[in-house]
Design a protein around this motif. Structure first.
Motif, PDB file in Angstrom:
ATOM      1  N   ALA A 233       0.822  -1.276   0.100  1.00 54.05           N
ATOM      2  CA  ALA A 233       0.067   0.131  -0.106  1.00 54.05           C
ATOM      3  C   ALA A 233       0.938   1.271   0.128  1.00 54.05           C
ATOM      4  N   MET A 234       1.888   1.280   0.778  1.00 52.44           N
ATOM      5  CA  MET A 234       2.923   2.335   0.862  1.00 52.44           C
ATOM      6  C   MET A 234       3.359   2.665  -0.411  1.00 52.44           C
ATOM      7  N   CYS A 235       3.990   1.403  -0.943  1.00 50.71           N
ATOM      8  CA  CYS A 235       4.875   1.983  -2.248  1.00 50.71           C
ATOM      9  C   CYS A 235       3.827   2.295  -3.423  1.00 50.71           C
ATOM     10  N   LYS A 236       2.824   1.677  -3.467  1.00 55.79           N
ATOM     11  CA  LYS A 236       1.695   2.148  -4.448  1.00 55.79           C
ATOM     12  C   LYS A 236       1.260   3.726  -4.299  1.00 55.79           C
TER      13      LYS A 236
ATOM     14  N   VAL B   5      -8.018   4.654  -0.649  1.00 53.30           N
ATOM     15  CA  VAL B   5      -8.106   3.172   0.143  1.00 53.30           C
ATOM     16  C   VAL B   5      -6.567   2.730   0.891  1.00 53.30           C
ATOM     17  N   GLN B   6      -5.638   3.293   0.155  1.00 51.72           N
ATOM     18  CA  GLN B   6      -4.291   2.863   0.367  1.00 51.72           C
ATOM     19  C   GLN B   6      -4.030   3.475   1.997  1.00 51.72           C
ATOM     20  N   ARG B   7      -4.486   4.616   2.007  1.00 50.38           N
ATOM     21  CA  ARG B   7      -4.354   5.329   3.171  1.00 50.38           C
ATOM     22  C   ARG B   7      -4.990   4.604   4.330  1.00 50.38           C
ATOM     23  N   ILE B   8      -6.337   4.027   3.997  1.00 46.94           N
ATOM     24  CA  ILE B   8      -7.103   3.079   4.968  1.00 46.94           C
ATOM     25  C   ILE B   8      -6.365   2.115   5.438  1.00 46.94           C
ATOM     26  N   VAL B   9      -5.736   1.232   4.565  1.00 48.06           N
ATOM     27  CA  VAL B   9      -5.064   0.083   4.907  1.00 48.06           C
ATOM     28  C   VAL B   9      -3.740   0.108   5.730  1.00 48.06           C
ATOM     29  N   ILE B  10      -3.235   1.347   5.312  1.00 43.15           N
ATOM     30  CA  ILE B  10      -2.017   1.609   6.430  1.00 43.15           C
ATOM     31  C   ILE B  10      -2.365   2.182   7.704  1.00 43.15           C
ATOM     32  N   ALA B  11      -3.567   3.094   7.545  1.00 45.06           N
ATOM     33  CA  ALA B  11      -3.816   3.458   8.951  1.00 45.06           C
ATOM     34  C   ALA B  11      -4.523   2.193   9.862  1.00 45.06           C
ATOM     35  N   ARG B  12      -5.248   1.264   9.273  1.00 45.00           N
ATOM     36  CA  ARG B  12      -5.800   0.244   9.999  1.00 45.00           C
ATOM     37  C   ARG B  12      -4.611  -0.647  10.753  1.00 45.00           C
ATOM     38  N   LYS B  13      -3.743  -1.018  10.028  1.00 48.75           N
ATOM     39  CA  LYS B  13      -2.401  -1.568  10.428  1.00 48.75           C
ATOM     40  C   LYS B  13      -1.841  -0.918  11.614  1.00 48.75           C
ATOM     41  N   LEU B  14      -1.583   0.318  11.416  1.00 50.55           N
ATOM     42  CA  LEU B  14      -0.968   1.137  12.442  1.00 50.55           C
ATOM     43  C   LEU B  14      -1.734   1.374  13.497  1.00 50.55           C
TER      44      LEU B  14
END
Ligand SMILES: Cc1cc2nc3c(=O)[nH]c(=O)nc-3n(C[C@H](O)[C@H](O)[C@H](O)COP(=O)(O)OP(=O)(O)OC[C@H]3O[C@@H](n4cnc5c(N)ncnc54)[C@H](O)[C@@H]3O)c2cc1C
Length: 384
Positions: free
Chosen positions: A317-320, A368-377
């Protein structure tokens, strides 16, 4: 930690760079205009292994891993984003789903012609009313006797205009939103499958994008790809890997914009000297160089995680996210550096910019990528 590419990956990059510069770059403007990559170019890419980057060699693939796939995609995107998107969907999504979920028989039947570039592959998740909320899809598959009957509409399907095989996600149970979806392999000649006209897109025009409709399409029971009702779980794995390719594609577009801008700025003179000697432009180029390198490092981190058998949900998600936003910015600044000439179709920046914008939308938008990263964080914090 070694930041140098292994020898075989350096050789792959040089080969892909030369091929893309000689066989793709000179035609990119034309393919953007006509909306089509000629089949003989696809055949050549098949001969080089570009149509089977991830598939194993015993299935006629090149087995380059995610790092090798990223290298090929960056070099092709440097010349033509649409061609790189065709490759990303064909390798990472269609064959990628088969590599995640298909059984041996399915792999042996479908992967070799795809990997040789004799047939194009598509992957059908998005629908007219479900994009980011992909698990809300409404296409249905019902088992009747020995056949699945599939009904529904798919939207924005890359390669669909000429694909010989489609992976179609369809609802097979109403018990659970995410654990009620299955994947099916649907051959193009199945009765009831129809392909709509190509979308008239802003960018990525060399790559075709079409709606696909399924009306009482019958496929044999054995075309179920993966476990019943687990198709969405496999889809998330496919996207986790696929996003690395979109990161690499974006890196190639950003690099293309920077290289073209440097070359122009060395020649163009204003106020009695080449514009590259104006420090403000040097700083714009310095930022581009730094951000392109950062994007590539994020792409390689995610690719190496996958190649060593580890998950890379957040890294992908971060790289994309980083690479796609970087690419749009780099292309806009490259146009700025080239002034009025950069704004014309005589220079490639405007095409690269139109291509780059898609990378912030497809395979999960930036939001959506920010959601994926934030969820994990947040999960990490909960566990801490
Ligand atoms: C050129 C192209 C090729 C494509 N190829 C394929 C393909 O081969 N196969 C396939 O299945 N699909 C494909 N797609 C579809 C693509 O994956 C979707 O367009 C993408 O996932 C976004 O869905 P959407 O367009 O429906 O936008 P929507 O989901 O409607 O989103 C609209 C806006 O709302 C935002 N948004 C949505 N939900 C949230 C939220 N929870 N929080 C904050 N913001 C939110 C989005 O970020 C976006 O900005 C392709 C699309 C394009 C344009």
């Amino acid at each position: 930690m070694d930041f140098d590419l292994p020898e075989e990956m350096t050789a792959l990059r040089e080969m892909a760079r030369k091929f893309a510069a000689e066989e793709i770059g000179p035609h990119a403007r034309e393919w953007d205009r006509t909306g089509e990559i000629p089949m003989d170019a696809i055949k050549k890419m098949g001969e080089l292994g570009f149509m089977g980057t991830l598939a194993p060699t015993d299935l006629d693939g090149a087995e380059l891993g995610y790092l090798g796939n990223a290298i090929v995609i960056e070099e092709v995107a440097r010349q033509c984003g649409g061609t790189a998107l065709m490759l990303a969907a064909h390798n990472g999504l269609c064959q990628g789903h088969m590599l995640v979920a298909a059984n041996d028989e399915q792999r042996k039947k479908f992967i070799p012609p795809l990997a040789r570039g004799e047939m194009l592959g598509s992957w059908c998740l998005t629908e007219p009313s479900s994009g980011s909320d992909a698990a809300a899809l409404q296409t249905r598959a019902e088992l009747k006797g020995d056949e699945w009957i599939i009904n529904g509409s798919k939207m924005f399907i890359t390669n669909g205009d000429r694909a010989g095989v489609f992976i179609v996600m369809a609802r097979t149970s109403d018990e659970s939103k995410t654990k009620g979806i299955s994947a099916f392999i649907v051959e193009r000649d199945r009765a009831g499958l129809s392909i709509g006209p190509k979308e008239d897109k802003m960018g990525m025009r060399a790559s075709d994008t079409v709606p696909v409709t399924l009306e009482d399409v019958k496929v044999p029971k054995e075309n179920l790809c993966g476990e019943l009702n687990m198709g969405f779980i496999d889809t998330l794995k496919v996207l986790e890997r696929g996003r690395i390719a979109i990161g690499a594609l974006s890196t190639g577009l950003g690099r293309g914009a920077m290289e073209e801008a440097v070359s122009y700025a060395k020649d163009r003179e204003q106020f009695g000297k080449p514009i590259i000697q104006h420090q403000m432009l040097q700083f714009m180029l310095a930022d581009m160089a730094m951000e392109i390198d950062a994007a590539r490092l994020l792409v390689r981190k995610a690719a190496l995680l996958q190649d060593s058998g580890n998950p890379s949900e957040v890294e992908s998600a971060m790289c994309k996210l980083f690479a796609s936003e970087m690419a749009t910015k780099a292309c806009l600044n490259a146009i700025q550096i080239c002034g009025g000439y950069g704004y014309t179709k005589d220079m490639p920046m405007e095409r690269l910019m139109r291509d780059a914008k898609l990378c912030e939308i497809g395979e999960g938008s930036s939001q959506v990528q920010r959601i994926v990263i934030a969820r994990k964080l947040l999960d990490l914090r909960k566990g801490a």
